[in-house]
Scaffold this active site. Structure first.
Site, PDB file in Angstrom:
ATOM      1  CE  LYS A  78      11.117   2.758  44.084  1.00 28.50           C
ATOM      2  NZ  LYS A  78      11.813   3.001  45.374  1.00 28.50           N
ATOM      3  CB  SER A 163       8.906   3.560  48.048  1.00 27.18           C
ATOM      4  OG  SER A 163      10.262   3.513  47.633  1.00 27.18           O
ATOM      5  CB  SER A 187      12.400   2.469  49.662  1.00 26.34           C
ATOM      6  OG  SER A 187      11.480   3.405  50.175  1.00 26.34           O
TER       7      SER A 187
END
EC number: 6.3.5.7
Lengths: 496, 493
Positions: A78, A163, A187
């Site tokens: 990420k 997210s 997330s």
């Protein structure tokens, strides 16, 4: 050769050990899959050269008998994780082409265990979002698509959740064997549920936050995405460590999570919180929950209805605490030392122009909310009260665990994946409501896991959430594997 | 915060056109913690390094960086709290003070707001008239220093040096217990002495390692408290006094003209000797304090505090009391001797086993006087305690006179050497041989028959004869013996 990207981490690990193929071959398969999947927009930066070098080094280590726990396993990272020498942006314009001269502790652990980095994964800007629609790099497309009642495919692009939407999409679409995520209010768990993948947010303090771009420091926690419960267990073992550079990380031994996978859950007490039956929840979600309860009962668990009375206050309190911390954490992005700078007439003008140009609207909204709730005259009414609510939420769980509950079972999300643009246009609260089942876990600092449990009528994956005692991730893996065994695994049909 | 209501002595009142005024003063002193590394990063605190040399990733607030508390800075704050006889809080909390400025990379300063590491304590001021004034310490907390913005290197740019960014400071907040500029100056001076004794801050105000924010208000003696102004970053004890004097008169002027004081932050301009407005209450920042979520509350045990306490050095008040009791020196001398730990140690080395009052005289009048004149500290004294003790020994055993001792001191100061050996080699030894003295006396009497006549009516002339004899003997004659022989020869009783 079979499609190497279809293998789970455990399968790839065993095959690499048998020398069925090399880490370089496995990595090449993923690089090819990534190149073919660019319409999904899961990666914001592919690092093929680095991946090939790391894979070759892994093969060399293996040849010399040195084999780490993730030896040769290709992973996506990420873009919230700082990676040394590799652009890190938190998917925000404000970081521009920021390239850290340091590596986050979690990714350092992964590479030390032999993993290979494929690239940086898309996410919501500064991890603020539930649909990956706030990224400066554009939306991520969920590899899953809706089926119409007649069985034909509805091509409407769907969100992968957020997210960590790049992470969930990449793992679901076989663009990485596993991925790193971060979870501040859901997330990891919500995107995992939207993509049929497994995601775990460990106990606060289990993984180091050092080198991960901060959103809300008291809630942020790193965790893995994987295609199976076992893979998630393998990954978390490498993620977790006590870190002298993060004093909120906890010095407890890291168990061999994988050994918990497959252990019987006979006699385990599973709590079912009545407060998680929310108004307007689709019947499908209710049914899935009941199904999960039946599976666990069948496996010998004791099911117990419990009450977590402060649940309804969790979401509003979360949307005070998280923006408050974010408003302060994001103050360092001021255009002075790194990242974007838009020069103005004086220093204040430079700050205003830089931050107006650098931050997207959702980030700006949260900075405004956070600044407001911390202001003199409002602090006690908002921030202090929200912290009190937080204490009460934690106490609800403490009481349940003290009464013998080993894990709590809830739905992971109030719906399956929705369409891009469906919820991002108007009222932000509609988007925030996606986190209704997940934020309590962050507020209480507990481990929470999302495991795929079925498909809805539109053929989209749905997940169940398991919540555990602090630092008892083992029980989550143990229980999740029972659900996985019963529900099966879910893979989207390749259309990209 | 204004809870103390001690009324000044009338001698401290300021005379206004409409009557007397009393000054109320409180101080916030920022003292840089003596430590090798910064408060939350491992970066060095060495002074004088090239700009941005002492900067870690944490100090530059790179993304994802986290603060880690420096245990030595915590110990230093606890030691300081103990030195101020203050309450030590076993649990304290670090908060973020949020504001934007280029020399503040994080966009917030990590400080302690509601729960400081040290609570109430006390500092005793020894005033020149012998009065001891007790000033309350409200609290002491740990916080980060900011970097430095440099505005004069370019017409269009400001440069930022982060060497100081993140260095540990102790903010020590007094109660509003001071009633004159002299008391405020004595407070800063005493605090500095205590910090230097403890080794927790070097007290170097020139380098900015200790600086004061001065809160000043005026009121009618014993009356309602006035509105205060805060004068920021005053960096010498002298300026503290000047700033207070100026500010008090400014406020009195406004009040006597029927005006009112605006609560504001002011700056002291040492060049013009005046304060001027920096920002008003309306312009004050909203710092949005909240607990820093990157740091757990700071907790330690009573045993930890006790351990630090057991290793504290003797502090100035205790040392002063001991000097008075053990060495019989006056309270004033004891105060002077204990201003610096090194001076006190020096004195003790000289006084040990000797006439302590004489030792105190020599240390204060000769040595300190000379050091002050040369602008040296005690550490740079060319005369060691052994050497000065040797000189005192020579006086006491009658080898040299006090006058010769002063000459000997000059020689040791300039050239060094063992005083006893110098006395021999330079022929400074006191003449106690009565024959030699008698000869000198005889010579003086023979050469001055007129003076011999005069002394018969004016016995106070004896001093003149003593001087002449000393001159003859090069100052080496024992003054006692000279006196006696003179008296006998001149027929004085």
């Amino acid at each position: 050769m079979t499609d190497l990207t279809a293998l789970s981490i455990a399968e790839a690990r065993d095959a690499l050990a048998r020398k069925d193929f090399t880490a370089v071959e496995l990595t090449e398969a993923y690089l090819a899959a990534m190149a073919a999947a660019r319409p999904l927009n899961a990666y914001v930066l592919e690092t093929p050269e680095r991946a090939r070098l790391m894979a070759a080094a892994s093969d060399a280590r293996r040849a010399s008998g040195e084999v780490g726990a993730l030896e040769g396993i290709p992973l996506g990272v990420k873009d919230l994780y700082c990676t040394e020498g590799v652009r890190t942006t938190a998917c925000s314009r404000i970081l521009d082409d920021f390239t850290p001269p340091y590596e986050s502790t979690v990714t350092t652990n992964l590479w030390a265990d032999g993993a290979v980095m494929l690239g940086k994964l898309n996410c919501d800007e500064f991890a603020m979002g539930s649909s990956n629609e706030t990224s400066a790099f554009g939306d991520v497309i969920n590899p899953w698509r809706r089926k119409r009642p007649d069985g034909s495919i509805d091509p409407t692009p769907l969100v992968p959740g957020g997210s960590s939407g790049g992470s969930s999409a990449a793992v679901a679409a076989h663009l990485a064997a596993g991925a790193t995520g971060t979870d501040t209010g859901g997330s990891i768990r919500q995107p995992a549920a939207f993509t049929g993948t497994v995601g775990i947010k460990p106990t606060y303090g289990r993984c180091s936050r050092w080198g991960i771009v901060a959103f809300a420091s008291s809630l942020d926690q790193a965790g893995p995405f994987a295609r199976t419960v076992r893979d998630a267990a393998i990954l978390l073992k490498s993620f977790a460590s006590v870190d002298p550079k993060d004093t909120t990380s906890v010095d407890l031994p890291v168990p061999d999570y994988e050994s918990a996978v497959g252990r019987s859950i006979r006699g385990k007490v599973i709590g079912i919180p009545k407060e998680y039956r929310v108004d307007g929840m689709p019947e499908e979600i209710e049914a899935l929950w009941r199904q999960g309860i039946d599976w666990l009962k069948a496996a010998g668990a004791e099911i117990r209805e419990i009450s977590l009375p402060h649940t309804k206050y969790a979401l509003p309190a979360y949307y005070i605490v998280a923006p408050a911390e974010a408003s302060s954490n994001l103050a360092r992005y001021d255009g002075i030392r790194y990242g974007l700078r838009v020069t103005g007439d004086d220093i204040t003008d430079t700050y205003e122009r830089t931050r107006a140009a650098g931050f997207g609207s959702e980030v700006r909204r949260r900075i405004m909310i956070g600044t407001y709730v911390l202001s003199a005259g409002y602090y006690d009414a908002y921030y202090v009260r929200a912290q009190k609510v937080r204490t009460l939420i934690k106490r609800d769980f403490d009481i349940a665990f003290a009464a013998g509950v080993d894990a709590v079972l809830t739905p992971a999300t109030p719906s399956s994946a929705f369409g891009i643009g469906e919820k991002s246009g108007g009222d932000p609260v509609e988007m925030y409501l996606n986190d209704i089942f997940t934020v309590t876990v962050n507020m209480a600092g507990l481990p929470g896991m999302s495991v795929p449990a079925g498909l809805d009528a539109k053929g989209l994956p749905l997940g169940l959430q398991l919540i555990g005692r602090p630092f008892d991730e083992e029980t989550l893996f143990q229980v999740a594997e029972v659900i996985e065994q019963a529900a099966g695994r879910f893979t989207p049909d390749k259309w990209w | 915060m204004f809870t103390a209501f001690r009324t000044a002595k009338p001698s401290q009142f300021l005379k206004g056109a409409t009557g007397d005024w009393e000054i109320i003063i409180g101080l916030e002193v920022h003292a840089q913690v003596a430590s090798n590394a910064k408060l939350f990063s491992g970066a060095s605190t060495t002074f004088g390094n090239a700009p941005n040399h002492n900067v870690s990733l944490v100090d530059a607030a790179m993304p994802g960086m986290l603060p880690v508390i420096n245990a030595e800075c915590v110990a230093q704050a606890v030691r300081t709290g103990l030195g101020l006889e203050a309450e030590i809080n076993l649990k304290s909390v670090f908060d973020r003070k949020n504001y934007f400025y280029p020399d503040l990379p994080q966009g917030y300063q990590i400080s302690q707001y509601k729960n400081p590491i040290v609570g109430e304590g006390v500092i005793r001021l020894d005033m020149p008239d012998g009065e001891v004034v007790e000033v309350g310490v409200e609290r002491l907390h740990l916080e980060q220093d900011a970097g430095k913005s440099i505005h004069d290197q370019s017409p269009t740019h400001t440069y930022v040096d982060l060497n100081r960014s993140g260095v540990a400071l102790m903010e020590i907040v007094s109660k509003p217990d001071m009633r004159s500029a002299d008391e405020a100056k004595a407070y800063v001076s005493k605090l500095r002495t205590i910090l230097r004794y403890l080794g927790t801050c070097d007290g170097d105000m020139e380098k900015g390692n200790m600086r004061a924010d001065v809160n000043v208000s005026v009121r009618r003696p014993g009356g309602e408290l006035g509105t205060r102004c805060e004068i920021k970053n005053v960096n010498s004890i002298r300026f503290v006094g000047q700033a207070i004097d100026y500010e008090a008169h400014r406020q009195i002027g406004i009040l006597e003209d029927g005006g009112s004081i605006d609560q504001e932050t002011r700056l002291f301009d040492p060049g013009r000797g005046e304060t001027r407005s920096m920002r008003s209450k309306e312009e004050a920042h909203d710092y949005r304090y909240f607990p820093d979520p990157d740091l757990l509350p700071l907790e330690f045990t009573r045993a930890y505090v006790d351990e630090l306490k057991a290793h504290l050095p003797e502090l100035p008040d205790a040392k002063k009391a001991r000097f008075i009791a053990d060495y019989g020196v006056t309270p004033y001398d004891a105060m002077v001797l204990t201003l610096e730990r090194a001076s006190a140690d020096f004195f003790e080395a000289v006084a040990k086993g000797r006439d302590a009052k004489l030792a105190a005289n020599w240390v204060i009048n000769e040595l300190f006087g000379r050091l002050n004149k040369e602008g040296h500290g005690i550490d740079a004294s060319p005369v060691s305690a052994d050497q000065l003790g040797g000189i005192v020994d020579l006086i006491v055993d009658g080898t040299i006179s006090g006058k010769i001792a002063k000459d000997l001191f000059e020689i040791v100061w300039a050239e060094g050497g063992d005083p006893r050996v110098l006395v021999e080699t330079r022929g400074l030894k006191q003449v106690t041989d009565t024959g030699a003295i008698e000869a000198a006396v005889d010579a003086v009497i023979a050469a001055n028959p007129d003076k011999v006549e005069q002394i018969k009516v004016k016995p106070t002339m004896a001093g003149w004869f003593v001087g002449q004899v000393m001159k003859q003997t090069g100052g080496k004659a024992n003054p006692q013996a000279v006196n006696e022989i003179l008296k006998a020869k001149l027929g004085l009783d």
